[in-house]
Design an enzyme around this catalytic site. Sequence first.
Site, mmCIF file in Angstrom:
data_model
loop_
_atom_site.group_PDB
_atom_site.id
_atom_site.type_symbol
_atom_site.label_atom_id
_atom_site.label_comp_id
_atom_site.label_asym_id
_atom_site.label_seq_id
_atom_site.Cartn_x
_atom_site.Cartn_y
_atom_site.Cartn_z
ATOM 1 N N ASP A 14 -2.196 6.391 -6.358
ATOM 2 C CA ASP A 14 -2.526 5.411 -5.324
ATOM 3 C C ASP A 14 -2.750 4.051 -5.982
ATOM 4 O OD1 ASP A 14 -3.255 4.358 -2.792
ATOM 5 O OD2 ASP A 14 -5.377 4.648 -3.239
ATOM 6 N N ASP A 28 0.821 -1.206 0.000
ATOM 7 C CA ASP A 28 0.000 0.000 0.000
ATOM 8 C C ASP A 28 0.860 1.263 0.000
ATOM 9 O OD1 ASP A 28 -1.780 2.049 0.376
ATOM 10 O OD2 ASP A 28 -2.988 0.999 1.867
#
Length: 441
Positions: free
Chosen positions: A319, A117
């Site tokens: 992202d 992440d």
Amino acid sequence: MSSCVAILPLLVALLSTLLTATTAVRSSTLQLARPRPVTPNAGAPLTAWAASLASQSAADAARVVMLAAGPPANAKPKNKGRSFVPIAPGRQIISIPNYVARARLGTPAQTLLVAIDPSNDAAWVPCSDCAGCASAPSFSPTQSSTYRPVRCGSPQCAQVPSPSCLASLGACCAFNLTYAASTFQAVLGQDSLALENDVVVSYTFGCLRVVTGNSLPPQGLIGFGRGPLSFLSQTKDTYGSVFSYCLPNYRSSNFSGTLKLGPVGQPKRIKTTPLLYNPRRPSLYYVNMIGIRVGSKAVPVQQSDLQFDPVTGSGTIIDAGTMFTRLAAPVYAAVRDEFRRRVRTPVAAPLGGFDTCYNVTISVPTITFMFAGPVSVTLPEENVMIHSSSGGIACLAMAAGPSDGVNAALNVLASMQQQNHRVLFDVANGRVGFSRELCTL
Ligand SMILES: *[C@@H]1O[C@H](CO)[C@@H](O)[C@H](O)[C@H]1NC(C)=O
Ligand SMILES: *[C@@H]1O[C@H](CO)[C@@H](O)[C@H](O)[C@H]1NC(C)=O
Ligand SMILES: *[C@@H]1O[C@H](CO)[C@@H](O)[C@H](O)[C@H]1NC(C)=O
């Protein structure tokens, strides 16, 4: 110390990551998309596909809100400065939206599939005896000869958000976090972490002890954000704060993508744009997107809708835990309108949160993101449309972001739009690069 170690086994004590205070705070509000599969199965009813799209889309929206809401080494590699780690879409394997890598923790090594992440700094793994963790493989600190709990008062403990000291565990450092719809308590620990060939000897991470909710990646997460306790920061001496990834197509189940760690082996020729630091959300990778083209036409947008603003946190981030790109509502509307104008085919009913769907074959215009540099990244159909494998429906795979306040001005360039591209995060040199690279076999 001995009591901390002795009791550790009772609880779960491995923990994992380390978080920075800022990271932690941000992590605590960071939303991870809910782990529901979006991939349409061949033959699956269209309604199921729509439902899964809607679910993913809603999850993305929640993540975007959370991304926006945040307040703002000791490695011993085989090839210093270079490591290639295979990655795959977690949705195909463990039904989570993040891409995953195989991590080996402890001695002897225990293998876990961890979410990668880039918008998070924390790292954590489920530990044996965890109350409320998914019944996935978990890490057993007591089975590792190299696991060490982090004690209260240590420098690492000072970096987690609101650390607490578990007297019952003999002064082990603990912290609580909220992640998506889950909250957890973890104790901080250190152990050797291997991603592919490189071993990080004393990686600091959270060992999950108590979890409520079911939003956590089942086998753990490693944060590649910019905060002081992220993987990148902990391995700074080895990898020099440089990594890149190539995300394979979201339907692939092969570990054919790569996470490349360190400056060695990165593409020599890659178009780059400055990496921006936003003190309001210090973990996130901001870039300056200056425009968007549909086909050859730059769509009309107000610069204020793309503006990087360190005070409000607005701007554009890259992202990989959000699946579909979210653009500020006026920007999305401009892109969508031009897209529809060029396609010149009536749109079918909205599906799964997408408002520009077609039930006939269309000629798909490219979409180009333009960044300061200037640098342009032109997306082919694969990155533009999401196709149902069961019926002849395809939708423009982007959506408008939240319509309220500050969150409204955060553009999130998501994984669907990055797949089969190499995206370079060169924090050391303050740049982000993009190049087309086919990594789906
Ligand atoms: C942290 O989580 C634990 C376990 O759920 C709970 O008992 C404790 O009260 C929490 N601490 C804080 C400060 O929220
Ligand atoms: C996965 O990779 C293997 C070998 O690398 C290949 O034989 C296989 O066809 C691939 N499967 C898919 C679904 O791409
Ligand atoms: C395709 O979409 C058009 C436009 O909305 C609609 O009129 C038509 O009924 C749809 N066809 C099918 C097979 O769904």
